[in-house]
Design a protein around this motif. Sequence first.
Motif, PDB file in Angstrom:
ATOM      1  N   ILE A   1     -13.573  11.392  -7.419  1.00  0.00           N
ATOM      2  CA  ILE A   1     -14.113  12.730  -7.211  1.00  0.00           C
ATOM      3  C   ILE A   1     -13.309  13.428  -6.113  1.00  0.00           C
ATOM      4  O   ILE A   1     -12.802  12.785  -5.185  1.00  0.00           O
ATOM      5  N   PRO A   2     -13.175  14.750  -6.209  1.00  0.00           N
ATOM      6  CA  PRO A   2     -12.408  15.474  -5.202  1.00  0.00           C
ATOM      7  C   PRO A   2     -13.130  15.497  -3.851  1.00  0.00           C
ATOM      8  O   PRO A   2     -14.356  15.546  -3.785  1.00  0.00           O
ATOM      9  N   LEU A   3     -12.344  15.478  -2.798  1.00  0.00           N
ATOM     10  CA  LEU A   3     -12.847  15.681  -1.442  1.00  0.00           C
ATOM     11  C   LEU A   3     -12.247  16.973  -0.907  1.00  0.00           C
ATOM     12  O   LEU A   3     -11.069  17.271  -1.126  1.00  0.00           O
ATOM     13  N   SER A   4     -13.068  17.752  -0.207  1.00  0.00           N
ATOM     14  CA  SER A   4     -12.640  19.049   0.318  1.00  0.00           C
ATOM     15  C   SER A   4     -13.045  19.175   1.778  1.00  0.00           C
ATOM     16  O   SER A   4     -13.720  18.310   2.328  1.00  0.00           O
ATOM     17  N   ILE A   5     -12.616  20.277   2.395  1.00  0.00           N
ATOM     18  CA  ILE A   5     -12.840  20.481   3.826  1.00  0.00           C
ATOM     19  C   ILE A   5     -13.573  21.798   4.057  1.00  0.00           C
ATOM     20  O   ILE A   5     -13.214  22.834   3.487  1.00  0.00           O
ATOM     21  N   LEU A   6     -14.606  21.744   4.903  1.00  0.00           N
ATOM     22  CA  LEU A   6     -15.290  22.941   5.395  1.00  0.00           C
ATOM     23  C   LEU A   6     -14.925  23.099   6.866  1.00  0.00           C
ATOM     24  O   LEU A   6     -15.256  22.245   7.697  1.00  0.00           O
ATOM     25  N   ASP A   7     -14.252  24.184   7.181  1.00  0.00           N
ATOM     26  CA  ASP A   7     -13.756  24.414   8.540  1.00  0.00           C
ATOM     27  C   ASP A   7     -14.553  25.549   9.189  1.00  0.00           C
ATOM     28  O   ASP A   7     -14.611  26.656   8.646  1.00  0.00           O
ATOM     29  N   LEU A   8     -15.141  25.273  10.336  1.00  0.00           N
ATOM     30  CA  LEU A   8     -15.836  26.310  11.110  1.00  0.00           C
ATOM     31  C   LEU A   8     -14.916  26.946  12.150  1.00  0.00           C
ATOM     32  O   LEU A   8     -15.389  27.708  12.994  1.00  0.00           O
ATOM     33  N   ALA A   9     -13.610  26.653  12.070  1.00  0.00           N
ATOM     34  CA  ALA A   9     -12.630  27.205  13.009  1.00  0.00           C
ATOM     35  C   ALA A   9     -13.159  27.127  14.444  1.00  0.00           C
ATOM     36  O   ALA A   9     -13.359  28.142  15.107  1.00  0.00           O
ATOM     37  N   PRO A  10     -13.400  25.914  14.949  1.00  0.00           N
ATOM     38  CA  PRO A  10     -14.052  25.777  16.255  1.00  0.00           C
ATOM     39  C   PRO A  10     -13.220  26.322  17.411  1.00  0.00           C
ATOM     40  O   PRO A  10     -12.010  26.097  17.483  1.00  0.00           O
ATOM     41  N   ILE A  11     -13.904  27.057  18.276  1.00  0.00           N
ATOM     42  CA  ILE A  11     -13.312  27.488  19.547  1.00  0.00           C
ATOM     43  C   ILE A  11     -13.776  26.486  20.589  1.00  0.00           C
ATOM     44  O   ILE A  11     -14.971  26.331  20.823  1.00  0.00           O
ATOM     45  N   THR A  12     -12.840  25.779  21.187  1.00  0.00           N
ATOM     46  CA  THR A  12     -13.210  24.742  22.147  1.00  0.00           C
ATOM     47  C   THR A  12     -13.379  25.322  23.543  1.00  0.00           C
ATOM     48  O   THR A  12     -12.798  26.368  23.879  1.00  0.00           O
ATOM     49  N   GLU A  13     -14.187  24.660  24.338  1.00  0.00           N
ATOM     50  CA  GLU A  13     -14.370  25.074  25.725  1.00  0.00           C
ATOM     51  C   GLU A  13     -13.032  25.002  26.449  1.00  0.00           C
ATOM     52  O   GLU A  13     -12.352  23.971  26.431  1.00  0.00           O
ATOM     53  N   GLY A  14     -12.641  26.122  27.061  1.00  0.00           N
ATOM     54  CA  GLY A  14     -11.340  26.199  27.711  1.00  0.00           C
ATOM     55  C   GLY A  14     -10.216  26.598  26.780  1.00  0.00           C
ATOM     56  O   GLY A  14      -9.088  26.822  27.221  1.00  0.00           O
TER      57      GLY A  14
ATOM     58  N   LEU B   1     -20.049   7.108   2.550  1.00  0.00           N
ATOM     59  CA  LEU B   1     -19.734   8.152   1.578  1.00  0.00           C
ATOM     60  C   LEU B   1     -20.023   7.663   0.165  1.00  0.00           C
ATOM     61  O   LEU B   1     -20.559   8.401  -0.662  1.00  0.00           O
ATOM     62  N   GLN B   2     -19.659   6.425  -0.115  1.00  0.00           N
ATOM     63  CA  GLN B   2     -19.932   5.840  -1.430  1.00  0.00           C
ATOM     64  C   GLN B   2     -21.439   5.824  -1.711  1.00  0.00           C
ATOM     65  O   GLN B   2     -21.902   6.193  -2.791  1.00  0.00           O
ATOM     66  N   GLN B   3     -22.197   5.419  -0.701  1.00  0.00           N
ATOM     67  CA  GLN B   3     -23.653   5.356  -0.857  1.00  0.00           C
ATOM     68  C   GLN B   3     -24.233   6.740  -1.121  1.00  0.00           C
ATOM     69  O   GLN B   3     -25.088   6.913  -2.005  1.00  0.00           O
ATOM     70  N   PHE B   4     -23.761   7.742  -0.374  1.00  0.00           N
ATOM     71  CA  PHE B   4     -24.300   9.093  -0.557  1.00  0.00           C
ATOM     72  C   PHE B   4     -23.899   9.664  -1.907  1.00  0.00           C
ATOM     73  O   PHE B   4     -24.686  10.353  -2.563  1.00  0.00           O
ATOM     74  N   GLN B   5     -22.699   9.372  -2.342  1.00  0.00           N
ATOM     75  CA  GLN B   5     -22.275   9.849  -3.652  1.00  0.00           C
ATOM     76  C   GLN B   5     -23.121   9.233  -4.758  1.00  0.00           C
ATOM     77  O   GLN B   5     -23.489   9.899  -5.734  1.00  0.00           O
ATOM     78  N   GLU B   6     -23.435   7.953  -4.602  1.00  0.00           N
ATOM     79  CA  GLU B   6     -24.248   7.286  -5.615  1.00  0.00           C
ATOM     80  C   GLU B   6     -25.665   7.857  -5.643  1.00  0.00           C
ATOM     81  O   GLU B   6     -26.278   7.961  -6.706  1.00  0.00           O
ATOM     82  N   GLU B   7     -26.186   8.227  -4.489  1.00  0.00           N
ATOM     83  CA  GLU B   7     -27.525   8.807  -4.435  1.00  0.00           C
ATOM     84  C   GLU B   7     -27.577  10.196  -5.059  1.00  0.00           C
ATOM     85  O   GLU B   7     -28.572  10.580  -5.677  1.00  0.00           O
ATOM     86  N   THR B   8     -26.509  10.960  -4.888  1.00  0.00           N
ATOM     87  CA  THR B   8     -26.504  12.357  -5.330  1.00  0.00           C
ATOM     88  C   THR B   8     -25.781  12.573  -6.650  1.00  0.00           C
ATOM     89  O   THR B   8     -25.987  13.600  -7.300  1.00  0.00           O
ATOM     90  N   ASN B   9     -24.934  11.629  -7.055  1.00  0.00           N
ATOM     91  CA  ASN B   9     -24.040  11.813  -8.208  1.00  0.00           C
ATOM     92  C   ASN B   9     -23.233  13.100  -8.067  1.00  0.00           C
ATOM     93  O   ASN B   9     -23.016  13.840  -9.033  1.00  0.00           O
ATOM     94  N   ALA B  10     -22.789  13.373  -6.859  1.00  0.00           N
ATOM     95  CA  ALA B  10     -22.028  14.590  -6.585  1.00  0.00           C
ATOM     96  C   ALA B  10     -20.721  14.611  -7.362  1.00  0.00           C
ATOM     97  O   ALA B  10     -20.062  13.587  -7.543  1.00  0.00           O
ATOM     98  N   ASP B  11     -20.351  15.809  -7.820  1.00  0.00           N
ATOM     99  CA  ASP B  11     -19.059  15.995  -8.475  1.00  0.00           C
ATOM    100  C   ASP B  11     -17.935  16.159  -7.455  1.00  0.00           C
ATOM    101  O   ASP B  11     -16.767  15.963  -7.777  1.00  0.00           O
ATOM    102  N   GLU B  12     -18.317  16.542  -6.238  1.00  0.00           N
ATOM    103  CA  GLU B  12     -17.327  16.786  -5.181  1.00  0.00           C
ATOM    104  C   GLU B  12     -18.055  16.690  -3.847  1.00  0.00           C
ATOM    105  O   GLU B  12     -19.255  16.963  -3.763  1.00  0.00           O
ATOM    106  N   ILE B  13     -17.342  16.295  -2.812  1.00  0.00           N
ATOM    107  CA  ILE B  13     -17.895  16.245  -1.456  1.00  0.00           C
ATOM    108  C   ILE B  13     -17.042  17.119  -0.553  1.00  0.00           C
ATOM    109  O   ILE B  13     -15.809  17.026  -0.572  1.00  0.00           O
TER     110      ILE B  13
END
Length: 339
Positions: A13-26, A303-315
Motif C-alpha cells: 500500500i502507498p505511504l504518503s506524508i502530511l506536512d504541517l510546515a512546522p516553525i520551530t522555536e528560534g 503500522l502493520q497492526q493498524f493497517q490490518e485493523e483498518t484495511n486502509a488503502d493508503e497511510i
Amino acid sequence: MMYSKQAKHFHKIPLSILDLAPITEGGTVRESFKNSTELAQHAEKWGFNRYWLAEHHNMPGIASSATSVLIGHIAGATTTIRVGSGGIMLPNHAPLVIAEQFGTLESIYPGRIDLGLGRAPGTDQATSYALRRTLNSSPEEFPQQVAELQHYFKDVPTARVKAYPGQGLNIPIWLLGSSGFSARLSAQKGLPFSFASHFSPDYTLPALKLYRENFQPSEVLQKPYAMVGVNVIAADTEERAKWLATSQQQQFLSLGRGEPTPLKAPVEDINEIASSYEQAALQKSLDPRTTIIGTKDTVKEKLQQFQEETNADEIIISSQIFYQEDRLRSYEIIAELMK
C-alpha cells in the motif's frame, strides 16, 4: 470492528506524508519552507506517494496558512510526487477561488495535484471572522460548497460563472474528516476519503465502516478508497524516538492550554511540565494506536497492526519533529519499510 480478513500486504500500500510546515522555536518561516522543500525532495526519492500540506491559521508553529502557494512551491521543487492539500478548509473560501487556484496548479503541474477538502475552520472563531469577514458561512453548508466547487471543474458551456483556469480539468477531490460527516458525504459522492486517525483515533473504525457501507460508485471512483492518518516518530533507538516525541506532546499541551507556540525542542521528561489531567489528555489524543514512536521494528509492527485493523488503502504520516536531520531520518526509516 476488524477488517483484517481482507487486509492488504503492508508493503504494497502507498505511504504518503502530511506536512504541517512546522516553525520551530528560534527558527523562521523561511527555514520552515526550506525544510519542507528538502523533505519533499527526499520523499520523492524514497518512494512516498503524495505530499500534502494542511491549512491552519493564527498558529505560530505552522507555516502552511497560504496552502495553495506552498503547494505550488513544493510541486515546483519536485518532479513526480503528487502534491496537494490535507486539506483546504473550504468554509474559509469562496469555492470559485479554490477552483481557480487549483486549476492554476494543475495547469502548471499536470497530473500531480490533489485537492483535499475539510469543513473545519482550522483556527479559532476570531480568525475565522477575519478570513471570511462574516460567519454566515458554516460547516453545515459544506456539501453545497463541495458541489459548487465540483461544478466549476466541469465543462459546462451554459454556466454564467466559469473557473479560468479550472474548467474541464481532472483534479482529484478528497474529503477529509475526523467524524462521520465527511465519511458519509464521501460515500454519497463516490469520492476518496481521508480520515484524521492521528488525532481522532476512537472514531476511525466507525467512520471507515460508514464510508465503505454507504459508498456509491461515481465517474471518478468505482470502489471505496480510504487513507488514514498516523503520527510516526522513528529513530535508530527507542530512547531517541521517545525524546523526539516530546516536541509534539508539547505542541498538544500548548493547544490544550489555548496558547499555541512554535514547535519546541524535546525535553527529558514531559510529565514534569504536564499536569496529571494533561497527561491523560495527551494519552487520549496521541493514542499509541495512531501515534507510533520507536525504532524501525516498532514502527513496522504497529503500522502493520493498524493497517490490518483498518484495511486502509493508503497511510499518510505526520511527524512533528524539532530537528530537521531527525525528521529526515524518521521518514527515511519509514521509507525502508516500503522496500
